[in-house]
Design a protein around this motif. Structure first.
Motif, mmCIF file in Angstrom:
data_model
loop_
_atom_site.group_PDB
_atom_site.id
_atom_site.type_symbol
_atom_site.label_atom_id
_atom_site.label_comp_id
_atom_site.label_asym_id
_atom_site.label_seq_id
_atom_site.Cartn_x
_atom_site.Cartn_y
_atom_site.Cartn_z
ATOM 1 N N ARG A 177 -7.982 -7.019 -4.986
ATOM 2 C CA ARG A 177 -8.010 -6.048 -6.082
ATOM 3 C C ARG A 177 -8.626 -4.725 -5.640
ATOM 4 O O ARG A 177 -8.380 -3.691 -6.277
ATOM 5 N N ASP A 178 -9.413 -4.746 -4.600
ATOM 6 C CA ASP A 178 -10.072 -3.527 -4.156
ATOM 7 C C ASP A 178 -9.094 -2.502 -3.576
ATOM 8 O O ASP A 178 -9.439 -1.316 -3.482
ATOM 9 N N HIS A 179 -7.900 -2.934 -3.198
ATOM 10 C CA HIS A 179 -6.949 -2.019 -2.575
ATOM 11 C C HIS A 179 -6.054 -1.295 -3.574
ATOM 12 O O HIS A 179 -5.282 -0.418 -3.197
ATOM 13 N N VAL A 180 -6.143 -1.665 -4.852
ATOM 14 C CA VAL A 180 -5.320 -1.020 -5.874
ATOM 15 C C VAL A 180 -6.174 -0.755 -7.105
ATOM 16 O O VAL A 180 -7.286 -1.269 -7.231
ATOM 17 N N LYS A 204 -7.321 7.489 -1.434
ATOM 18 C CA LYS A 204 -6.524 7.261 -2.634
ATOM 19 C C LYS A 204 -5.923 5.849 -2.606
ATOM 20 O O LYS A 204 -5.420 5.398 -1.582
ATOM 21 N N LYS A 205 -6.003 5.208 -3.721
ATOM 22 C CA LYS A 205 -5.440 3.870 -3.861
ATOM 23 C C LYS A 205 -4.228 3.914 -4.786
ATOM 24 O O LYS A 205 -4.172 4.758 -5.691
ATOM 25 N N PRO A 206 -3.277 3.021 -4.602
ATOM 26 C CA PRO A 206 -2.150 2.951 -5.546
ATOM 27 C C PRO A 206 -2.652 2.683 -6.952
ATOM 28 O O PRO A 206 -3.441 1.753 -7.180
ATOM 29 N N ASN A 207 -2.198 3.495 -7.889
ATOM 30 C CA ASN A 207 -2.583 3.332 -9.285
ATOM 31 C C ASN A 207 -1.447 2.603 -10.017
ATOM 32 O O ASN A 207 -0.325 3.102 -10.087
ATOM 33 N N LEU A 208 -1.765 1.449 -10.545
ATOM 34 C CA LEU A 208 -0.750 0.616 -11.183
ATOM 35 C C LEU A 208 -0.978 0.559 -12.676
ATOM 36 O O LEU A 208 -2.103 0.341 -13.151
ATOM 37 N N GLU A 209 0.113 0.746 -13.409
ATOM 38 C CA GLU A 209 0.063 0.696 -14.866
ATOM 39 C C GLU A 209 0.956 -0.449 -15.345
ATOM 40 O O GLU A 209 2.164 -0.459 -15.081
ATOM 41 N N GLN A 210 0.357 -1.405 -16.029
ATOM 42 C CA GLN A 210 1.150 -2.542 -16.510
ATOM 43 C C GLN A 210 2.008 -2.103 -17.689
ATOM 44 O O GLN A 210 1.518 -1.492 -18.637
ATOM 45 N N TRP A 218 4.075 2.090 -10.599
ATOM 46 C CA TRP A 218 3.273 2.818 -9.605
ATOM 47 C C TRP A 218 3.301 4.300 -9.961
ATOM 48 O O TRP A 218 4.327 4.963 -9.864
ATOM 49 N N THR A 219 2.151 4.846 -10.363
ATOM 50 C CA THR A 219 2.131 6.203 -10.906
ATOM 51 C C THR A 219 1.830 7.281 -9.863
ATOM 52 O O THR A 219 2.051 8.464 -10.134
ATOM 53 N N ASN A 220 1.331 6.921 -8.682
ATOM 54 C CA ASN A 220 0.989 7.953 -7.692
ATOM 55 C C ASN A 220 1.543 7.606 -6.294
ATOM 56 O O ASN A 220 0.787 7.550 -5.309
ATOM 57 N N PRO A 221 2.846 7.376 -6.155
ATOM 58 C CA PRO A 221 3.386 6.999 -4.840
ATOM 59 C C PRO A 221 3.234 8.104 -3.797
ATOM 60 O O PRO A 221 3.182 7.820 -2.594
ATOM 61 N N GLN A 222 3.163 9.388 -4.214
ATOM 62 C CA GLN A 222 3.039 10.484 -3.260
ATOM 63 C C GLN A 222 1.687 10.492 -2.554
ATOM 64 O O GLN A 222 1.518 11.133 -1.515
ATOM 65 N N GLN A 223 0.712 9.797 -3.103
ATOM 66 C CA GLN A 223 -0.628 9.772 -2.524
ATOM 67 C C GLN A 223 -0.871 8.520 -1.664
ATOM 68 O O GLN A 223 -2.012 8.189 -1.361
ATOM 69 N N ASN A 273 -2.524 -1.174 4.590
ATOM 70 C CA ASN A 273 -2.187 -2.601 4.520
ATOM 71 C C ASN A 273 -2.597 -3.115 3.143
ATOM 72 O O ASN A 273 -3.790 -3.255 2.855
ATOM 73 N N VAL A 274 -1.599 -3.366 2.298
ATOM 74 C CA VAL A 274 -1.875 -3.725 0.902
ATOM 75 C C VAL A 274 -0.937 -4.849 0.462
ATOM 76 O O VAL A 274 0.266 -4.792 0.725
ATOM 77 N N TYR A 275 -1.504 -5.854 -0.189
ATOM 78 C CA TYR A 275 -0.680 -6.826 -0.906
ATOM 79 C C TYR A 275 -0.394 -6.210 -2.266
ATOM 80 O O TYR A 275 -1.244 -6.176 -3.145
ATOM 81 N N PHE A 276 0.832 -5.718 -2.411
ATOM 82 C CA PHE A 276 1.178 -4.815 -3.500
ATOM 83 C C PHE A 276 1.751 -5.604 -4.688
ATOM 84 O O PHE A 276 2.815 -6.211 -4.593
ATOM 85 N N PRO A 277 1.064 -5.597 -5.849
ATOM 86 C CA PRO A 277 1.612 -6.269 -7.030
ATOM 87 C C PRO A 277 2.892 -5.578 -7.511
ATOM 88 O O PRO A 277 2.949 -4.350 -7.613
ATOM 89 N N VAL A 278 3.898 -6.373 -7.796
ATOM 90 C CA VAL A 278 5.179 -5.842 -8.266
ATOM 91 C C VAL A 278 5.397 -6.164 -9.737
ATOM 92 O O VAL A 278 5.696 -5.279 -10.545
ATOM 93 N N MET A 279 5.254 -7.408 -10.103
ATOM 94 C CA MET A 279 5.503 -7.850 -11.474
ATOM 95 C C MET A 279 4.855 -9.216 -11.667
ATOM 96 O O MET A 279 4.512 -9.893 -10.702
#
Length: 573
Positions: free
Chosen positions: A398-401, A82-88, A71-76, A450-456
């Motif tokens: 997928r629209d939430h991240v 702003k949506k959570p930006n995830l980098e695999q 998760w590269t932008n947790p402060q936002q 409200n987000v179903y947040f991918p972890v791994m």
């Protein structure tokens, strides 16, 4: 009887025997092959498959790959728009070895009981990163605690809010800590205190997604599997899990322990579906037939994890006479009249035997399609499982991240050889997600989206080894060998009978011909009483040889001819 006749009769009988035997062999090859499967497939301590099933360390290495979403932008998180930006990141590759522990065969009911033990060994040369890489993701401990107390007394929730005042929604840890090593958290100690009060909380002193799993037998549960010794149609079927045929995590009929234990499937697969019971998810998974594929020259049926498992509107018929699927305290009629969740979609006028199984897997609140709610199986933590990158899921997830790109490479599928049910290839891929939702009481989660947040997500691909495939090819060739042998026997027998028949006719014709010739010879050589007409000279034998004398045919016998010859000889003298 002549020797030739004896031989021809024997060869003819042999030909008939070959025809009958070949026809029987050709028509009965399915029964013969089924008998062979009944001898070869069942799992016994002396079976060929037992050593491989019991310990996979002798097989070619299989690798467990883990990908994290950094998760590269947790402060936002609370910034509008702003949506959570995830980098695999990854994969982090581990060699996996599976072993069975406490294996006990039960001949009285044709089952075997055991525990699964798994070992993981990190392979840095195959990995894209190291175990010291730092990953930022949701604070799983804080979210689990907030979710656990959401129905508790307001004072207790306020206490938790105060304890979390110094925490963040996100946390940054090393890969090793997030996986096997684990990390400490004050909330974990609080949870252990709650366990003493009877609450269902994790019995661990640290948090890690695979903490204490390496070499442990406690996570997959105690399994009781059918060996197929009585009926190969039940081979590999899980009979009991943790000594019960139902689970406590879902309502009927979704609490039924059913499907394969994960190693074997019964033979004679069809193009419909197969079931796999997952101890990790505490529920059966339905895999639907998708296509026929070629695997190293063997035809295989591919089954995908798809709509029947990932959708929330999948219906299934449970006839009322299947009372064994329900708890002793619940009658079938009571079940079909009861609500299974807060979101019941079955219309009252519909067939009461048909149940929307998505409802009873929802655990009170159904999710968008593509998610499996396993919170009850994970000590109440808001954990939801999906395919990687929300593949085959509702697009709204997928629209939430930002950063997800699903494709067919993210499918979870099993390829079976249909005749024997033996797995040819397994590509197991699942993603762990946590539900991030706002809370009015716990201030840390106030105003969060409200987000179903991918972890791994992880992948385990297992292919049947070459030697095993060669042996399977030989086994599968037996029906053709049996059928071809029957055809050859029929042709050989037919040729022998036909040859004997032709030789018999020729011999009979030759015998008739010899008999005819013999009769003719006898007629020529035997003395004849009949007179025959010959030319005889009755003249006085004048000197003029140029004067034609009249000659007539006179009847005479052999004696007359001899007398005439003697008379002429005397005259010449």
């Amino acid at each position: 009887m002549r020797p030739w006749t004896n031989k021809s009769l024997g060869l003819g009988l042999l030909g008939v025997l070959l025809i009958v035997s070949g026809t029987t062999l050709y028509l009965s090859w399915p029964a013969i092959f089924h008998h062979i499967l009944e001898k070869e497939i069942p799992l016994t301590p002396t079976a060929k498959a037992f050593e491989i099933w019991n310990d996979t360390s002798s097989l070619p290495p299989m690798y467990f790959k883990i990908y994290f979403f950094n998760w590269t932008n947790p402060q936002q998180l609370r910034t509008p728009g702003k949506k959570p930006n995830l980098e695999q990141v990854g994969p982090y590759v581990f060699r996996e070895i599976r072993q069975k522990a406490n294996v006990v065969f039960h001949p009285e009911n044709h089952t075997v009981s055991y525990f699964n033990r798994r070992w993981w060994y990190f392979k840095p040369e195959l990995s894209n990163g190291s175990l010291t890489d730092r990953i930022t993701q949701l604070n799983a401990v804080a979210i689990s605690a907030k979710h656990k107390v959401r129905y508790w007394d307001g004072a207790l929730q306020t206490t938790l809010s105060l304890m979390l005042s110094a925490s963040d929604v996100h946390t940054t840890k090393m890969v090793d800590q997030l996986l096997f090593k684990g990390y400490e958290d004050a909330l974990i100690e609080l949870g252990r205190m709650a366990a003493e009060l009877g609450e269902d909380v994790p019995p661990f002193d640290k948090f890690g997604w695979f903490y204490m799993r390496n070499g442990s037998t406690m996570f997959d549960g105690h399994l009781n599997m059918d060996t197929g010794a009585l009926n190969i149609g039940d081979f590999g079927t899980l009979r009991k899990w943790n000594d019960k045929d139902t689970t406590r995590f879902f309502k009927s009929p979704c609490n039924v322990v059913e499907g394969s234990a994960g190693d074997f499937w019964p033979p004679y697969r069809q193009k419909d579906e197969i079931l796999l019971f997952s101890g990790e998810l505490c529920r059966p998974l339905t895999f639907e037939y998708s296509q026929t594929v070629d695997y190293m020259g063997i035809e295989g049926y591919r089954y995908d994890l798809s709509e029947k498992t990932l959708g929330n509107s999948t219906k299934r018929r449970y006839p009322h006479d299947q009372a064994k699927y329900f708890e002793p305290t619940t009658t079938t009629e009571d079940f079909f009249e009861a609500e299974h969740s807060a979101e019941v979609t079955n219309a009252p006028e519909e067939d009461p035997d048909v149940v929307n199984i998505g409802n009873c897997f929802c655990n009170g609140k159904c999710t968008p399609a593509g998610l499996m709610n396993v919170s009850a199986c994970r000590y109440g933590a808001p954990v939801f499982v999906s395919l990687p990158h929300f593949n085959r899921a509702d697009p709204s997830l997928r629209d939430h991240v930002i950063g997800l790109n699903p494709d067919e490479e993210h499918d979870f599928f099993i390829t079976l050889e249909p005749t024997t049910g033996i797995p040819l290839k397994v590509s197991a891929k699942l993603q762990i997600n946590m539900l991030l939702e706002p809370s009015k009481t716990v201030s840390l989660f106030r105003s969060v989206p409200n987000v179903y947040f991918p972890v791994m997500w992880f992948a385990l691909e297992v292919d049947a080894p070459d030697e095993f495939v060669d042996g399977l090819k030989k086994l599968l060739s037996l029906p053709n060998v049996i059928a071809y042998a029957g055809v050859v026997m029929i042709l050989a027998g037919s040729l022998m009978v036909l040859t004997i028949a032709v030789l018999y006719l020729l011999n009979k014709q030759r015998a008739n011909s010899v008999t005819t010739d013999k009769n003719v010879r006898q007629e020529i050589l035997a003395p004849a009483d009949k007179s025959e007409l010959i030319y005889m000279d009755k003249s006085n034998g004048g000197d003029d040889m140029h004067v034609r004398n009249d000659r007539k045919l006179y009847p005479n016998s052999t004696e007359s001819i001899n007398a005439d010859l003697q008379s002429k000889l005397q005259n010449q003298k």
